[in-house]
Design a protein around this motif. Structure first.
Motif, short mmCIF file in Angstrom:
data_model
loop_
_atom_site.label_atom_id
_atom_site.label_comp_id
_atom_site.label_asym_id
_atom_site.label_seq_id
_atom_site.Cartn_x
_atom_site.Cartn_y
_atom_site.Cartn_z
N GLY A 81 2.59 7.73 15.22
CA GLY A 81 2.04 8.55 16.00
C GLY A 81 0.74 8.16 16.41
N ASP A 82 -0.05 8.92 17.04
CA ASP A 82 -1.68 8.64 17.67
C ASP A 82 -2.47 8.58 16.38
N ILE A 83 -2.89 7.51 16.16
CA ILE A 83 -3.97 7.33 14.90
C ILE A 83 -5.20 7.46 15.28
N HIS A 84 -6.02 8.14 14.80
CA HIS A 84 -7.64 8.29 14.98
C HIS A 84 -8.25 7.96 13.83
N HIS A 85 -9.41 7.49 13.88
CA HIS A 85 -10.47 7.15 12.68
C HIS A 85 -11.65 7.98 13.04
N ARG A 86 -12.17 8.08 11.84
CA ARG A 86 -13.53 8.70 11.72
C ARG A 86 -14.16 8.36 10.51
N LEU A 109 -8.17 7.15 8.54
CA LEU A 109 -7.21 6.96 9.70
C LEU A 109 -6.21 8.14 9.36
N ALA A 110 -6.00 8.87 10.49
CA ALA A 110 -5.21 10.18 10.30
C ALA A 110 -4.39 10.26 11.57
N VAL A 111 -3.22 11.02 11.41
CA VAL A 111 -2.19 11.44 12.34
C VAL A 111 -2.35 12.93 12.34
N ASP A 112 -2.65 13.62 13.45
CA ASP A 112 -2.85 15.03 13.67
C ASP A 112 -3.50 15.67 12.37
N ASN A 113 -4.48 15.02 12.38
CA ASN A 113 -5.75 15.46 11.12
C ASN A 113 -5.36 15.15 9.78
N ALA A 114 -4.10 14.73 9.40
CA ALA A 114 -3.58 14.35 8.32
C ALA A 114 -4.06 12.91 7.67
N VAL A 115 -5.02 12.75 6.87
CA VAL A 115 -5.65 11.53 6.69
C VAL A 115 -4.59 10.82 5.61
N PHE A 116 -4.09 9.52 6.20
CA PHE A 116 -3.16 8.96 5.00
C PHE A 116 -3.76 7.41 4.78
N TYR A 132 -6.64 0.62 3.09
CA TYR A 132 -6.02 1.27 1.91
C TYR A 132 -5.12 2.36 2.18
N LEU A 133 -3.90 2.42 1.78
CA LEU A 133 -3.14 3.55 1.70
C LEU A 133 -3.08 4.52 0.74
N ARG A 134 -2.93 5.80 1.27
CA ARG A 134 -2.99 6.89 0.34
C ARG A 134 -1.99 6.89 -0.74
N ALA A 135 -2.15 6.69 -2.01
CA ALA A 135 -1.02 6.52 -3.12
C ALA A 135 -0.46 7.72 -3.43
N CYS A 136 1.04 7.71 -3.52
CA CYS A 136 1.82 8.88 -3.81
C CYS A 136 3.04 8.58 -4.52
N ALA A 165 0.10 13.15 2.78
CA ALA A 165 -1.12 13.80 3.33
C ALA A 165 -0.52 15.22 3.96
N ARG A 166 0.50 15.17 4.80
CA ARG A 166 0.70 16.31 5.48
C ARG A 166 1.17 17.49 4.38
N ARG A 167 1.85 16.89 3.44
CA ARG A 167 2.35 17.94 2.42
C ARG A 167 1.07 18.70 1.71
N GLU A 168 0.05 17.76 1.48
CA GLU A 168 -1.10 18.23 0.88
C GLU A 168 -1.93 19.23 1.69
N ARG A 169 -2.05 18.99 3.23
CA ARG A 169 -2.72 19.77 3.88
C ARG A 169 -1.77 21.33 4.31
N TYR A 170 -0.77 21.25 4.26
CA TYR A 170 0.16 22.24 4.16
C TYR A 170 -0.07 23.26 2.93
N GLN A 171 -0.11 22.77 1.62
CA GLN A 171 -0.26 23.19 0.63
C GLN A 171 -1.63 23.95 0.39
N ARG A 172 -2.78 23.12 1.04
CA ARG A 172 -3.82 23.67 1.21
C ARG A 172 -4.18 24.89 1.75
#
Length: 208
Positions: free
Chosen positions: A20-25, A33-40, A49-53, A106-113
Motif C-alpha cells: 500500500g501507500d507507505i508513509h514515514h515519520r 514506516l506505516a500503511v494507513d497509520n499502522a506502523v510495521f 527493521y520489521l516489526r517482529a510477530c 500492526a493492524r491487529r494491535e491497532r484494532y485491539q487497542r
C-alpha cells in the motif's frame, strides 16, 4: 546518516509498494514506516527493521537477527523490530512476506487497542459525543489528540450549528485526562475567549 536513512526509506517504499501507500515519520531519532497509520517497520541509521510477530519468529530466530535499540530520553530502549540483513534484501519474495506479516500484526494491535480505548471511555465523552466525532471522521484517541479540542469541535460544529461550549470543555478535558470541571481556570478562560470570538450568532452557542 539522515541521507542514508532517507535512501533506505525510499528503497523500502519501492520494494514493499504492494503493501500500500507507505508513509514515514520521524520518531526517537529514527523513522517509522506505516500503511494507513499502522506502523510495521522502522528505519534507523540507514537500516530497515520489521516489526517482529509470531508469524516471522521462525525467520528471525533462525537467522539470529539483531533487534533495534533507540535512545529515548537518553536511555537505550530495545524495540520489537528485527533488522533486514543483506540476504533478506536480495530475497524480495521473503522480504515482502515478512513485511506483510508485520503489517497485519500492526493492524491487529491497532484494532485491539481501539477496542480497549473507545472514545466514549475517555473523561467527559458520552456515547452521543463519540457518535458526533465519528460522523466527522474522528474515530480514535490518537486522531482527537492530533487535531486538538478546538479543531475537533469546529469539525463537529460544521454539521451541528447548535453545538455549545460545554462540548469544547469536554473535548479539552478528554485530551488532558481530566473531568471538564477540573480544567485549570486559565485553560477554561482561553477556551471561553476563543469560543466567544467565533463569528456565530449568540443563539447558535447554546450549551449542548
Amino acid at each position: 546518516m539522515k541521507k542514508i536513512s532517507y535512501e533506505r526509506i525510499y528503497k523500502s517504499q519501492e520494494y514493499l509498494s504492494e503493501l500500500g501507500d507507505i508513509h514515514h515519520r520521524a520518531l526517537f531519532g529514527g523513522y517509522t514506516l506505516a500503511v494507513d497509520n499502522a506502523v510495521f517497520a522502522m528505519v534507523s541509521d540507514g537500516e530497515l527493521y520489521l516489526r517482529a510477530c509470531e508469524q516471522s519468529a521462525t525467520y528471525y530466530v533462525k537467522h539470529a537477527s539483531s533487534f533495534l535499540t533507540l535512545l529515548k530520553r537518553g536511555r537505550p530502549v530495545l524495540l520489537n523490530y528485527f533488522r533486514v540483513d543483506d540476504g533478506l534484501w536480495q530475497d524480495r519474495g521473503t522480504l515482502l512476506q515478512l513485511s506483510s506479516f508485520a503489517l497485519e500484526a500492526a493492524r491487529r494491535e491497532r484494532y485491539q487497542r481501539y477496542q480497549r480505548n473507545r472514545l466514549k471511555d475517555l473523561p467527559n465523552l458520552t456515547f452521543q459525543i463519540e457518535v458526533l466525532l465519528f460522523e466527522v471522521g474522528i474515530t480514535n484517541e490518537e486522531m482527537l489528540r492530533e487535531l486538538g479540542a478546538k479543531a475537533s469541535w469546529l469539525k463537529i460544529r460544521a454539521q451541528n450549528k447548535q453545538l455549545g461550549i460545554k462540548v469544547l470543555f469536554a473535548l479539552e478535558g478528554a485530551i488532558e485526562g481530566l473531568h471538564e470541571a477540573a480544567l485549570p481556570a486559565e485553560i477554561r478562560q482561553e477556551l471561553t475567549e476563543w469560543f466567544n470570538a467565533l463569528p456565530e450568532p449568540a443563539e447558535n452557542r447554546s450549551a449542548m
